[in-house]
Design an enzyme around this catalytic site. Structure first.
Site, short mmCIF file in Angstrom:
data_model
loop_
_atom_site.label_atom_id
_atom_site.label_comp_id
_atom_site.label_asym_id
_atom_site.label_seq_id
_atom_site.Cartn_x
_atom_site.Cartn_y
_atom_site.Cartn_z
N ALA A 69 0.87 -1.16 0.00
CA ALA A 69 0.00 0.00 0.00
C ALA A 69 0.91 1.23 0.00
O ALA A 69 2.06 1.15 0.44
CB ALA A 69 -0.88 0.00 1.24
N GLY A 113 0.70 -4.90 1.15
CA GLY A 113 -0.47 -5.00 0.28
C GLY A 113 -0.18 -5.68 -1.05
O GLY A 113 -1.08 -6.23 -1.68
N GLU A 116 -0.52 -9.25 -0.31
CA GLU A 116 -1.94 -9.50 -0.06
C GLU A 116 -2.75 -9.52 -1.35
O GLU A 116 -3.64 -10.35 -1.53
CB GLU A 116 -2.48 -8.43 0.91
CG GLU A 116 -1.87 -8.58 2.30
CD GLU A 116 -2.20 -7.41 3.21
OE1 GLU A 116 -1.82 -6.27 2.88
OE2 GLU A 116 -2.86 -7.63 4.24
N GLU A 136 4.38 -4.80 7.62
CA GLU A 136 3.58 -3.74 8.24
C GLU A 136 3.98 -3.45 9.68
O GLU A 136 3.90 -2.32 10.15
CB GLU A 136 2.08 -4.09 8.19
CG GLU A 136 1.47 -4.06 6.78
CD GLU A 136 1.61 -5.38 6.02
OE1 GLU A 136 2.37 -6.26 6.45
OE2 GLU A 136 0.94 -5.51 4.98
N1 CAA Z 1 4.58 3.29 -0.69
C1 CAA Z 1 4.95 4.45 -1.28
N2 CAA Z 1 6.08 4.57 -2.02
C2 CAA Z 1 6.84 3.48 -2.16
C3 CAA Z 1 6.51 2.24 -1.58
C4 CAA Z 1 5.31 2.17 -0.81
N3 CAA Z 1 4.92 1.05 -0.24
N4 CAA Z 1 7.46 1.35 -1.88
C5 CAA Z 1 8.37 2.01 -2.63
N5 CAA Z 1 7.98 3.27 -2.82
C6 CAA Z 1 8.69 4.34 -3.55
C7 CAA Z 1 9.86 4.87 -2.79
O1 CAA Z 1 9.46 5.84 -1.84
C8 CAA Z 1 10.71 5.45 -3.89
O2 CAA Z 1 10.17 6.70 -4.26
P1 CAA Z 1 11.13 8.01 -4.39
O3 CAA Z 1 12.03 7.66 -5.56
O4 CAA Z 1 10.16 9.11 -4.68
O5 CAA Z 1 11.86 8.11 -3.10
C9 CAA Z 1 10.46 4.50 -5.06
O6 CAA Z 1 9.26 3.81 -4.73
C10 CAA Z 1 11.55 3.48 -5.21
O7 CAA Z 1 11.75 2.82 -3.95
P2 CAA Z 1 13.19 2.65 -3.26
O8 CAA Z 1 14.07 3.78 -3.62
O9 CAA Z 1 12.94 2.43 -1.80
O10 CAA Z 1 13.68 1.31 -3.97
P3 CAA Z 1 14.66 0.19 -3.40
O11 CAA Z 1 14.95 -0.69 -4.55
O12 CAA Z 1 15.81 0.83 -2.67
O13 CAA Z 1 13.81 -0.59 -2.29
C11 CAA Z 1 11.83 -1.71 -1.38
C12 CAA Z 1 12.69 -1.34 -2.64
C13 CAA Z 1 12.64 -2.66 -0.49
C14 CAA Z 1 10.58 -2.39 -1.90
C15 CAA Z 1 11.50 -0.43 -0.60
O14 CAA Z 1 10.95 0.54 -1.49
C16 CAA Z 1 10.51 -0.63 0.50
O15 CAA Z 1 10.86 -1.16 1.56
N6 CAA Z 1 9.21 -0.25 0.29
C17 CAA Z 1 8.17 -0.32 1.27
C18 CAA Z 1 7.69 -1.74 1.47
C19 CAA Z 1 6.61 -1.80 2.53
O16 CAA Z 1 6.83 -1.51 3.69
N7 CAA Z 1 5.39 -2.20 2.13
C20 CAA Z 1 4.28 -2.36 3.02
C21 CAA Z 1 3.43 -1.14 3.00
S1 CAA Z 1 2.19 -1.21 4.28
C22 CAA Z 1 0.89 -2.02 3.59
O17 CAA Z 1 0.96 -2.57 2.52
C23 CAA Z 1 -0.37 -2.04 4.41
C24 CAA Z 1 -1.36 -3.12 4.04
O18 CAA Z 1 -1.33 -4.20 4.60
C25 CAA Z 1 -2.38 -2.89 3.03
#
Ligand code: CAA
Length: 263
Positions: A69, A113, A116, A136
């Site tokens: 998400a 998400g 999921e 999460e």
């Molecule tokens: N939400 C918003 N933006 C996201 C995102 C997310 N979940 N995942 C990645 N992005 C964005 C980053 O912010 C970044 O944007 P900017 O260039 O503007 O900074 C872009 O995508 C590229 O990401 P990274 O630079 O972080 O890429 P990476 O290769 O270094 O890392 C990753 C990849 C490990 C997937 C890392 O992006 C990450 O950890 N993302 C978050 C993962 C996460 O925590 N997901 C769970 C969300 S909570 C949820 O989903 C709730 C639910 O149950 C419904």
């Protein structure tokens, strides 16, 4: 609907009877924000009602199925915002409304998400290097799109509990070993092709029988064994009223390929 109508998904028909939806928000690794979910829902409903489509493949890019998400969209929400709008409820159209089979081809990140969403599909295929996880807990929340329920049913309580409590990621290879993924492929290309092959096979059967099979298997997730088996038998009985049951069984006796009416 044509591709031009969507901003965050691409819709194509790469094989006869097969519709493919590619999540397409590359700059944010397909983070699932509201406009993307709206496009996804519209694309799914359009394919589900299309007379020429019998099976659907859902995929992302080789780098990310979906990184979860959208954290930036969620960050400022209050309890009243989340509860008031029943945040994430709009994601339930895939598991609740779509009657045709959906096969997920998962490559790269499938986190939160994203994992999921993949688990909402009817069949989950992935590449060995796919990166799944329910991180999460690291954000001070818990899975909100069914992860605690679907992951637990798929891989058992102890494993799901460990993953959800520690937030540790797991590979596509592990997903296959645990039975979360039906098949694991060496590469993202093979994963997408494998999903398209299976979808094309499914699309070649009677649409009525395919929908009935999906409905019956999904009932197993909600019903006890006795009601589930009865439910299955009623649907099975109902299919004796379809032309395709006659066509399929006659073709077997005559050693011919069935020409389904409901295609
Ligand atoms: N939400 C918003 N933006 C996201 C995102 C997310 N979940 N995942 C990645 N992005 C964005 C980053 O912010 C970044 O944007 P900017 O260039 O503007 O900074 C872009 O995508 C590229 O990401 P990274 O630079 O972080 O890429 P990476 O290769 O270094 O890392 C990753 C990849 C490990 C997937 C890392 O992006 C990450 O950890 N993302 C978050 C993962 C996460 O925590 N997901 C769970 C969300 S909570 C949820 O989903 C709730 C639910 O149950 C419904």
């Amino acid at each position: 609907a044509t591709e031009a109508q969507y901003e965050f998904v691409k819709v194509t028909t790469p094989r006869p009877g097969v519709g493919m939806i590619e999540l397409h928000r590359p700059k944010a690794l397909n983070a699932l924000f509201t406009p993307l979910i709206a496009d996804l829902n519209r694309a799914l409903k359009s394919l589900d009602s299309s007379p020429t489509i019998n099976a659907i493949v859902l995929t992302g890019s080789h780098k990310a199925f979906a990184a979860g998400a959208d954290i930036k969209e969620m960050a400022p929400k209050s309890f009243a915002d989340a509860y008031g709008a029943d945040f994430i409820e709009s994601w339930s159209e895939l598991p609740n409304l779509i009657k045709k089979p959906v096969l997920a081809a998962v490559n790269g990140h499938a986190l939160g998400g994203g994992a999921e969403l993949a688990m909402m599909a009817d069949v989950l295929y992935c590449s060995a290097g796919a990166n799944f996880g329910q991180p999460e807990i690291k954000l001070g929340v818990i899975p909100g799109a069914g992860g605690s329920q679907r992951l637990t049913r798929a891989i058992g309580k102890s494993r799901a509990m460990e993953l959800i409590l520690t937030g540790r990621n797991f590979s596509g290879k592990e997903a296959g070993e645990w039975g979360l993924a039906a098949r694991v492929f060496e590469s993202p290309e093979e994963c997408v092709q494998g999903a398209l092959d299976a979808a094309e096979t499914i699309a070649g059967y009677s649409r009525i029988a395919v929908k009935a099979a999906k409905e019956a298997v999904n009932k197993s997730q909600d019903l006890g064994i006795r009601e589930g088996v009865e439910y299955e038998r009623r649907i099975f009985h109902g299919l004796f009223g379809s032309e395709d049951q006659k066509i399929g069984m006659k073709a077997f006796a005559e050693k011919k390929k069935p020409e389904w009416v409901h295609r």
